[in-house]
Design a protein around this motif. Structure first.
Motif, mmCIF file in Angstrom:
data_model
loop_
_atom_site.group_PDB
_atom_site.id
_atom_site.type_symbol
_atom_site.label_atom_id
_atom_site.label_comp_id
_atom_site.label_asym_id
_atom_site.label_seq_id
_atom_site.Cartn_x
_atom_site.Cartn_y
_atom_site.Cartn_z
ATOM 1 N N ILE A 1 45.892 43.677 28.842
ATOM 2 C CA ILE A 1 45.715 43.504 30.301
ATOM 3 C C ILE A 1 44.005 43.455 30.514
ATOM 4 O O ILE A 1 43.150 44.283 30.140
ATOM 5 C CB ILE A 1 46.074 44.936 30.987
ATOM 6 N N GLU A 2 43.791 42.630 31.346
ATOM 7 C CA GLU A 2 42.404 42.161 31.634
ATOM 8 C C GLU A 2 41.976 43.168 32.784
ATOM 9 O O GLU A 2 42.586 43.142 33.999
ATOM 10 C CB GLU A 2 42.214 40.833 32.004
ATOM 11 N N ILE A 3 40.680 43.852 32.982
ATOM 12 C CA ILE A 3 39.984 44.190 33.919
ATOM 13 C C ILE A 3 38.702 43.209 34.028
ATOM 14 O O ILE A 3 37.852 42.981 33.090
ATOM 15 C CB ILE A 3 39.487 45.579 33.565
ATOM 16 N N ASN A 4 38.773 42.474 35.289
ATOM 17 C CA ASN A 4 38.025 41.497 35.699
ATOM 18 C C ASN A 4 36.654 41.838 36.554
ATOM 19 O O ASN A 4 36.811 42.160 37.483
ATOM 20 C CB ASN A 4 38.685 40.339 36.359
ATOM 21 N N ASN A 5 35.607 41.854 35.823
ATOM 22 C CA ASN A 5 34.178 41.843 36.572
ATOM 23 C C ASN A 5 34.087 41.193 37.920
ATOM 24 O O ASN A 5 33.668 41.870 38.949
ATOM 25 C CB ASN A 5 33.243 41.915 35.784
ATOM 26 N N SER A 6 34.382 39.962 37.943
ATOM 27 C CA SER A 6 34.266 38.932 38.779
ATOM 28 C C SER A 6 35.224 39.519 40.057
ATOM 29 O O SER A 6 34.719 39.479 41.322
ATOM 30 C CB SER A 6 34.712 37.560 38.738
ATOM 31 N N SER A 7 36.320 40.254 39.822
ATOM 32 C CA SER A 7 37.245 40.480 41.014
ATOM 33 C C SER A 7 36.364 41.664 41.639
ATOM 34 O O SER A 7 37.035 42.039 42.788
ATOM 35 C CB SER A 7 38.481 40.978 40.303
ATOM 36 N N LEU A 8 35.525 42.297 41.078
ATOM 37 C CA LEU A 8 35.175 43.342 41.790
ATOM 38 C C LEU A 8 33.526 43.084 42.677
ATOM 39 O O LEU A 8 33.057 44.200 43.156
ATOM 40 C CB LEU A 8 34.525 44.409 40.591
ATOM 41 N N HIS A 9 33.018 41.867 42.485
ATOM 42 C CA HIS A 9 31.904 41.528 43.100
ATOM 43 C C HIS A 9 31.862 40.234 43.920
ATOM 44 O O HIS A 9 31.200 40.206 44.914
ATOM 45 C CB HIS A 9 30.839 41.846 42.457
ATOM 46 N N THR A 10 32.462 39.178 43.205
ATOM 47 C CA THR A 10 32.344 37.735 44.055
ATOM 48 C C THR A 10 33.966 36.951 44.216
ATOM 49 O O THR A 10 33.788 36.381 45.104
ATOM 50 C CB THR A 10 31.697 36.962 43.076
ATOM 51 N N SER A 11 34.907 37.751 43.581
ATOM 52 C CA SER A 11 36.021 37.036 43.817
ATOM 53 C C SER A 11 37.399 37.927 44.089
ATOM 54 O O SER A 11 37.098 39.219 43.840
ATOM 55 C CB SER A 11 36.468 36.140 42.511
ATOM 56 N N ARG A 12 38.253 37.187 44.824
ATOM 57 C CA ARG A 12 39.654 38.274 44.950
ATOM 58 C C ARG A 12 39.358 39.548 45.591
ATOM 59 O O ARG A 12 39.608 40.600 45.223
ATOM 60 C CB ARG A 12 40.288 38.538 43.614
ATOM 61 N N SER A 13 38.851 39.515 46.818
ATOM 62 C CA SER A 13 38.342 40.678 47.474
ATOM 63 C C SER A 13 39.491 41.327 47.695
ATOM 64 O O SER A 13 40.606 41.100 47.988
ATOM 65 C CB SER A 13 37.887 39.938 48.834
ATOM 66 N N GLY A 14 39.400 42.957 47.845
ATOM 67 C CA GLY A 14 40.340 43.688 47.750
ATOM 68 C C GLY A 14 40.994 44.125 46.574
ATOM 69 O O GLY A 14 41.858 44.999 46.460
ATOM 70 N N SER A 15 40.452 43.877 45.445
ATOM 71 C CA SER A 15 40.975 44.228 43.925
ATOM 72 C C SER A 15 40.512 45.251 43.356
ATOM 73 O O SER A 15 41.183 46.002 42.454
ATOM 74 C CB SER A 15 40.423 42.955 42.884
ATOM 75 N N LYS A 16 39.510 45.944 43.953
ATOM 76 C CA LYS A 16 38.771 47.323 43.563
ATOM 77 C C LYS A 16 39.838 48.388 43.048
ATOM 78 O O LYS A 16 40.041 49.149 42.229
ATOM 79 C CB LYS A 16 37.572 47.836 44.085
ATOM 80 N N ASP A 17 40.535 48.825 44.011
ATOM 81 C CA ASP A 17 41.560 50.085 44.011
ATOM 82 C C ASP A 17 42.789 49.576 43.256
ATOM 83 O O ASP A 17 43.198 50.373 42.262
ATOM 84 C CB ASP A 17 41.975 50.332 45.489
ATOM 85 N N ASN A 18 42.966 48.315 43.263
ATOM 86 C CA ASN A 18 44.255 48.026 42.389
ATOM 87 C C ASN A 18 43.822 47.837 40.928
ATOM 88 O O ASN A 18 44.472 48.468 39.987
ATOM 89 C CB ASN A 18 44.610 46.303 42.699
ATOM 90 N N CYS A 19 42.427 47.365 40.564
ATOM 91 C CA CYS A 19 42.068 47.462 39.328
ATOM 92 C C CYS A 19 41.889 48.783 38.528
ATOM 93 O O CYS A 19 42.245 49.213 37.546
ATOM 94 C CB CYS A 19 40.889 46.824 39.124
ATOM 95 N N LEU A 20 41.512 49.682 39.495
ATOM 96 C CA LEU A 20 41.297 51.204 39.097
ATOM 97 C C LEU A 20 42.948 51.730 38.802
ATOM 98 O O LEU A 20 42.993 52.432 37.807
ATOM 99 C CB LEU A 20 40.805 52.055 40.005
ATOM 100 N N GLU A 21 43.914 51.451 39.622
ATOM 101 C CA GLU A 21 45.075 51.898 39.480
ATOM 102 C C GLU A 21 45.711 51.164 38.075
ATOM 103 O O GLU A 21 46.228 51.866 37.356
ATOM 104 C CB GLU A 21 46.111 51.289 40.645
ATOM 105 N N ILE A 22 45.629 49.961 37.967
ATOM 106 C CA ILE A 22 45.962 49.491 36.532
ATOM 107 C C ILE A 22 45.223 50.011 35.587
ATOM 108 O O ILE A 22 45.997 50.258 34.559
ATOM 109 C CB ILE A 22 45.656 47.778 36.743
ATOM 110 N N ALA A 23 44.083 50.298 35.378
ATOM 111 C CA ALA A 23 43.253 50.976 34.268
ATOM 112 C C ALA A 23 44.082 52.565 34.001
ATOM 113 O O ALA A 23 44.034 52.632 32.962
ATOM 114 C CB ALA A 23 41.684 50.956 34.674
#
Length: 242
Positions: free
Chosen positions: A156-178
Motif C-alpha cells: 500500500i503506497e503512502i503518496n507524498n504528492s497527495s499531501l501537498h500538490t495533487s489529489r486535494s483532500g487526501s490527508k485524512d484518508n491517507c492517515l486512516e489507511i496508514a
C-alpha cells in the motif's frame, strides 16, 4: 531517518512531468538514494507515451550515476474488473509495477465498484504497489483493501504528492489507511510521486502526517535497503533473484 528508495517517479514521457531519466538519476545520486523506480503512466492516460515506450525500457541501463534504476510503469485501473492498460507480455519484463485509479482512464464508479476494481487488480501477479488510495475522487472501503493487500502480498503506497500538490483532500484518508495498515500489520511503501527531478526521494509531508502515529518501521518496506530487497526477492522479481 533517511529513506534511500523511491519507487514512484515520472519522466517527460508521462506528458505532464518535466525531467528525464538521466536527470532523475543525477538528483537521486546527489541525495544518496540507492534505488529509484521509473514509473511513467500507462498509455491510456492523456499525454502518456504509447505502449512501446514501456516495452523499450530494456535499453535503459540498470545503474546510472551509481543509482539502481528499476524499470516500471504506473498502470491505470480501467474498470471494476481490475483490468489495466498494460498487457502481461510487457508487465512480465518490468522490475516494478504500480497500479491505481486515475481520472480519465478509470471509469467513474461508486464506492463499491471502486473497491472491487482495486480488489481485482490485486489478483494480478505482476502488480506490486497500489498507489494513492487516499484520493477522495475515488472513494473505497479501506479496510477491505488493506486486508486484500495482506492476502496478496501487495504494498500500500503512502503518496507524498497527495499531501501537498495533487489529489486535494487526501490527508485524512491517507492517515486512516496508514493506521489500518498498522492495525493489521500490513506493509506500506512511501513514495514521492515526483514529476520533476528535484522531488525524487521527497517524503517530508508523509513524515509530518504520520508524526505521532507510531507506525512500526518494519512495516515501511523502503525504510531500509535490506528490507526492500528482501521483499522483492520474496516476490520472485527477476532483477533480485538472478
Amino acid at each position: 531517518m533517511s529513506y534511500l528508495i523511491d519507487m514512484h517517479n515520472h519522466t517527460i514521457s508521462s506528458g505532464h512531468a518535466y525531467s528525464t531519466i538521466q536527470e532523475i538519476a543525477k538528483v537521486a545520486s546527489d541525495k544518496g538514494l540507492k534505488y529509484v523506480g521509473i514509473t511513467d503512466h500507462g498509455p491510456s492516460l492523456q499525454g502518456a507515451a504509447n505502449i512501446w515506450h514501456i516495452g523499450n525500457l530494456r535499453v535503459v541501463p540498470e545503474t546510472i550515476y551509481g543509482v539502481n534504476i528499476l524499470k516500471g510503469v504506473e498502470a491505470n485501473i480501467l474498470n471494476e474488473f481490475g483490468d489495466i492498460d498494460v498487457p502481461e507480455k510487457f508487465l512480465e519484463h518490468l522490475d516494478i509495477v504500480l497500479a491505481g485509479l486515475h481520472e480519465g482512464p478509470s471509469e467513474i464508479m461508486d464506492v463499491y465498484r471502486n473497491t472491487q476494481a482495486v480488489l481485482n487488480v490485486m489478483e494480478n501477479k505482476y502488480v506490486d504497489i497500489i498507489v494513492h488510495l487516499g484520493n477522495p475522487r475515488f472513494p473505497i472501503h479501506y479496510e477491505e483493501i488493506v486486508l486484500k493487500a495482506k492476502e496478496t502480498n501487495k504494498l500500500i503506497e503512502i503518496n507524498n504528492s497527495s499531501l501537498h500538490t495533487s489529489r486535494s483532500g487526501s490527508k485524512d484518508n491517507c492517515l486512516e489507511i496508514a493506521l489500518i495498515c498498522k492495525k493489521y500489520n500490513v506493509p506500506m511503501i512511501f513514495s514521492s510521486d515526483s514529476h520533476i527531478s528535484f522531488d525524487v526521494g521527497r517524503f517530508d509531508e508523509i513524515f509530518k502526517l504520520l508524526e505521532g502515529a507510531n507506525i512500526p518501521e518494519e512495516l515501511i518496506i523502503n525504510s531500509t535497503v535490506e528490507r526492500f530487497e528482501n521483499y522483492m526477492k520474496a516476490k520472485g522479481k527477476h532483477r533480485f533473484v538472478q
